[in-house]
Design a protein around this motif. Structure first.
Motif, PDB file in Angstrom:
ATOM      1  N   ALA A   1       0.870  -1.175   0.000  1.00 16.07           N
ATOM      2  CA  ALA A   1       0.000   0.000   0.000  1.00 16.07           C
ATOM      3  C   ALA A   1       0.908   1.227   0.000  1.00 16.07           C
ATOM      4  N   LEU A   2       0.797   2.050  -1.035  1.00 15.66           N
ATOM      5  CA  LEU A   2       1.718   3.157  -1.250  1.00 15.66           C
ATOM      6  C   LEU A   2       1.004   4.486  -1.014  1.00 15.66           C
ATOM      7  N   PHE A   3       1.578   5.316  -0.146  1.00  8.14           N
ATOM      8  CA  PHE A   3       1.049   6.649   0.152  1.00  8.14           C
ATOM      9  C   PHE A   3       2.169   7.659  -0.061  1.00  8.14           C
ATOM     10  N   VAL A   4       2.035   8.477  -1.075  1.00  7.31           N
ATOM     11  CA  VAL A   4       3.060   9.496  -1.336  1.00  7.31           C
ATOM     12  C   VAL A   4       2.434  10.876  -1.227  1.00  7.31           C
ATOM     13  N   ASN A   5       2.981  11.678  -0.324  1.00 11.60           N
ATOM     14  CA  ASN A   5       2.493  13.047  -0.113  1.00 11.60           C
ATOM     15  C   ASN A   5       1.010  13.084   0.226  1.00 11.60           C
ATOM     16  N   ILE A   6       0.570  12.114   0.979  1.00 12.53           N
ATOM     17  CA  ILE A   6      -0.825  12.043   1.416  1.00 12.53           C
ATOM     18  C   ILE A   6      -0.957  12.445   2.883  1.00 12.53           C
ATOM     19  N   PHE A   7      -0.050  11.980   3.722  1.00 13.04           N
ATOM     20  CA  PHE A   7      -0.217  12.172   5.163  1.00 13.04           C
ATOM     21  C   PHE A   7      -0.027  13.617   5.603  1.00 13.04           C
ATOM     22  N   HIS A   8       0.802  14.388   4.910  1.00 15.62           N
ATOM     23  CA  HIS A   8       0.996  15.768   5.345  1.00 15.62           C
ATOM     24  C   HIS A   8      -0.256  16.627   5.106  1.00 15.62           C
ATOM     25  N   LEU A   9      -1.190  16.121   4.335  1.00 14.27           N
ATOM     26  CA  LEU A   9      -2.443  16.845   4.091  1.00 14.27           C
ATOM     27  C   LEU A   9      -3.517  16.543   5.130  1.00 14.27           C
ATOM     28  N   GLN A  10      -3.231  15.610   6.032  1.00 13.88           N
ATOM     29  CA  GLN A  10      -4.247  15.108   6.957  1.00 13.88           C
ATOM     30  C   GLN A  10      -4.191  15.809   8.319  1.00 13.88           C
ATOM     31  N   THR A  11      -5.240  15.585   9.092  1.00 12.79           N
ATOM     32  CA  THR A  11      -5.208  15.858  10.523  1.00 12.79           C
ATOM     33  C   THR A  11      -4.671  14.596  11.209  1.00 12.79           C
TER      34      THR A  11
ATOM     35  N   ALA B   1      -6.738  -3.817   4.369  1.00 10.49           N
ATOM     36  CA  ALA B   1      -6.573  -4.200   2.961  1.00 10.49           C
ATOM     37  C   ALA B   1      -5.287  -4.967   2.709  1.00 10.49           C
ATOM     38  N   LEU B   2      -4.391  -4.985   3.678  1.00  8.89           N
ATOM     39  CA  LEU B   2      -3.055  -5.525   3.480  1.00  8.89           C
ATOM     40  C   LEU B   2      -3.035  -7.052   3.522  1.00  8.89           C
ATOM     41  N   ALA B   3      -2.229  -7.644   2.629  1.00  6.09           N
ATOM     42  CA  ALA B   3      -1.978  -9.086   2.710  1.00  6.09           C
ATOM     43  C   ALA B   3      -1.224  -9.380   4.001  1.00  6.09           C
ATOM     44  N   GLN B   4      -1.231 -10.639   4.411  1.00 14.83           N
ATOM     45  CA  GLN B   4      -0.646 -11.002   5.702  1.00 14.83           C
ATOM     46  C   GLN B   4       0.811 -10.568   5.820  1.00 14.83           C
ATOM     47  N   ASP B   5       1.566 -10.739   4.736  1.00 17.70           N
ATOM     48  CA  ASP B   5       2.971 -10.335   4.763  1.00 17.70           C
ATOM     49  C   ASP B   5       3.204  -9.062   3.950  1.00 17.70           C
ATOM     50  N   GLY B   6       2.133  -8.279   3.759  1.00 16.85           N
ATOM     51  CA  GLY B   6       2.223  -7.063   2.959  1.00 16.85           C
ATOM     52  C   GLY B   6       2.949  -5.922   3.660  1.00 16.85           C
ATOM     53  N   LEU B   7       3.289  -4.911   2.880  1.00 13.52           N
ATOM     54  CA  LEU B   7       4.017  -3.751   3.372  1.00 13.52           C
ATOM     55  C   LEU B   7       3.242  -2.471   3.089  1.00 13.52           C
ATOM     56  N   ILE B   8       3.456  -1.487   3.945  1.00 12.41           N
ATOM     57  CA  ILE B   8       2.959  -0.131   3.714  1.00 12.41           C
ATOM     58  C   ILE B   8       4.172   0.765   3.500  1.00 12.41           C
ATOM     59  N   ALA B   9       4.136   1.571   2.454  1.00  7.58           N
ATOM     60  CA  ALA B   9       5.218   2.532   2.191  1.00  7.58           C
ATOM     61  C   ALA B   9       4.632   3.935   2.217  1.00  7.58           C
ATOM     62  N   ILE B  10       5.195   4.780   3.058  1.00  9.11           N
ATOM     63  CA  ILE B  10       4.761   6.172   3.170  1.00  9.11           C
ATOM     64  C   ILE B  10       5.950   7.056   2.810  1.00  9.11           C
ATOM     65  N   ALA B  11       5.819   7.829   1.752  1.00 10.98           N
ATOM     66  CA  ALA B  11       6.840   8.814   1.394  1.00 10.98           C
ATOM     67  C   ALA B  11       6.264  10.189   1.712  1.00 10.98           C
ATOM     68  N   ASP B  12       6.887  10.863   2.660  1.00 10.52           N
ATOM     69  CA  ASP B  12       6.325  12.140   3.098  1.00 10.52           C
ATOM     70  C   ASP B  12       7.378  12.930   3.859  1.00 10.52           C
ATOM     71  N   HIS B  13       6.962  14.057   4.406  1.00 11.93           N
ATOM     72  CA  HIS B  13       7.859  14.962   5.126  1.00 11.93           C
ATOM     73  C   HIS B  13       7.798  14.605   6.612  1.00 11.93           C
ATOM     74  N   ILE B  14       8.532  13.576   6.972  1.00  9.77           N
ATOM     75  CA  ILE B  14       8.466  12.967   8.308  1.00  9.77           C
ATOM     76  C   ILE B  14       9.614  13.500   9.168  1.00  9.77           C
ATOM     77  N   VAL B  15       9.283  14.234  10.205  1.00  9.75           N
ATOM     78  CA  VAL B  15      10.297  14.836  11.075  1.00  9.75           C
ATOM     79  C   VAL B  15      10.819  13.782  12.050  1.00  9.75           C
ATOM     80  N   ASP B  16      12.146  13.653  12.099  1.00 12.39           N
ATOM     81  CA  ASP B  16      12.792  12.724  13.033  1.00 12.39           C
ATOM     82  C   ASP B  16      13.689  13.544  13.964  1.00 12.39           C
TER      83      ASP B  16
END
Length: 372
Positions: free
Chosen positions: A271-281, A295-310
């Motif tokens: 499941a791919l999310f690019v520049n989606i989360f920074h628009l959210q609350t 929606a994810l398969a048992q061994d599925g992955l989620i990828a989030i590409a965004d402006h994530i502050v560490d």
């Protein structure tokens, strides 16, 4: 010819500093500070010069070949003196090269790698970004102080999801394609490290796909992959056309869906999310991960590409400096944020997911997660 996913070095656009700090040594500290701050204050000169040249059609004319100010003024129907001043401004920002012709006149050349950057049809065109700034951003930034006073909240006092109009989003969507190649390269390498092989089939769901550039370039990395993109009707048309251009249309399908209310299906491998989360609350971000977990398969992955502050990266992190400024842009335009890594970790935990990687790319981080 360079493939869309390839990255080649170029030094034609440098945006060198405008203050010679070496000449400030020994000068009063307040004067030094004012010089450095002044450079930030005049940063608006750059978009002013670039956008004026785009509005006038100067970049389009320069793609034909090197030109003098006299020749360009004739083509554009502009004042000769003002045209020369604009060209010299572009030269000062390293946007054009400046040489001398046999008759002694200055000759201006637009570097080849910038031709498509200003063309509306270019894969990594900034024309849509320029249009968005003209229609939305310039006025929005003028209201930043008021948004700081009020928190840019909705009528109930809650945080707002960024409400960019569909028309403005359509204009902008191709204007940020250029972010994709380094993100996809980083993601593809991470997927290989997590067991993905080139010949193994898998299903990718690109949520809020925009032009689909991220999943489309990923399809070029993994020939057995198939991807589905979800977005609005206006945008899916663009995504389908671009899939044809990148020759992946047989493995890239787009669906018009309200990804909040419509079903995503099941057994998704990525499941791919690019520049989606920074628009959210924070609340809507959490809901997105709850829905993606289902929606994810048992061994599925989620990828989030965004402006994530560490915050663990320290105060000097180039990434986090950009992300914090990006958060200000979200405040200026009415909603969203650059959320911290601990926020993502909490939302993941609420959805019974866990982070397995966090990777730096230019102007983004890529977060990978799977079932806890």
């Amino acid at each position: 010819m360079t493939a869309p996913g390839d990255i080649t070095a170029t030094t034609s656009v440098n945006f060198a500093p405008l203050v010679d700090n070496d000449r400030l040594v020994g000068i009063d500290a307040q004067s030094q500070a004012a010089h450095r701050l002044y450079e930030h204050l005049i940063a608006l000169w750059a978009p002013g010069v670039i956008e004026a040249a785009q509005d006038l059609g100067a970049f389009s004319a320069l793609t034909v070949g090197p030109t003098t100010a006299v020749q360009l003024a004739e083509v554009l129907g502009t004042d000769l003196h003002a045209t020369r001043v604009l060209l010299d401004g572009l030269y000062a920002y390293d946007m054009v090269r400046r040489g001398q012709g046999a008759d002694g006149q200055a000759v201006y050349t637009l570097p080849t790698e910038l031709h498509d950057v200003f063309s509306p049809d270019g894969l990594y065109s900034l024309a849509g970004k320029i249009s968005h700034d003209r229609n939305v951003a310039w006025n929005a930034w003028r209201n930043l102080a008021e948004n700081v006073r009020t928190g840019a909240r909705d009528a109930t006092g809650g945080q707002r999801v960024n409400q960019i109009s569909e028309e403005d989003y359509t204009s902008l969507v191709r204007g940020i394609n250029f972010w994709a190649p380094p993100i996809v390269r980083t993601l593809a390498n991470a997927l290989r490290e997590h067991g993905w092989s080139t010949g193994e089939s898998a299903q990718v769901l690109d949520v809020g796909c925009g032009t689909g550039i991220y999943s489309q370039l990923l399809l070029r990395e993994f020939p057995a992959l198939e991807a589905s993109g979800l977005d609005t009707g206006r945008i899916t048309v663009i995504a389908a056309q671009q899939a044809q251009e990148l020759e992946v249309a047989d493995r890239f399908k787009v669906t018009v869906k309200d990804f909040w209310n419509d079903d995503w299906g099941t057994d998704i491998d990525l499941a791919l999310f690019v520049n989606i989360f920074h628009l959210q609350t924070p609340e809507s971000a959490r809901e997105l991960l709850l829905k993606s977990s289902k929606a994810l398969a048992q061994d599925g992955l989620i990828a989030i590409a965004d402006h994530i502050v560490d915050d663990d990266c320290g105060a000097g992190s180039v990434q986090d400096r950009f992300f914090r400024l990006f958060a200000v842009s979200m405040l200026a335009t009415g909603g969203g944020d650059a959320y911290a890594l601990q926020d993502y970790d909490q939302w993941l935990a609420d959805a019974e997911l866990r982070r397995v990687a966090l990777l730096d790319t230019p102007m983004h981080r890529v977060l990978l997660a799977r079932r806890a």
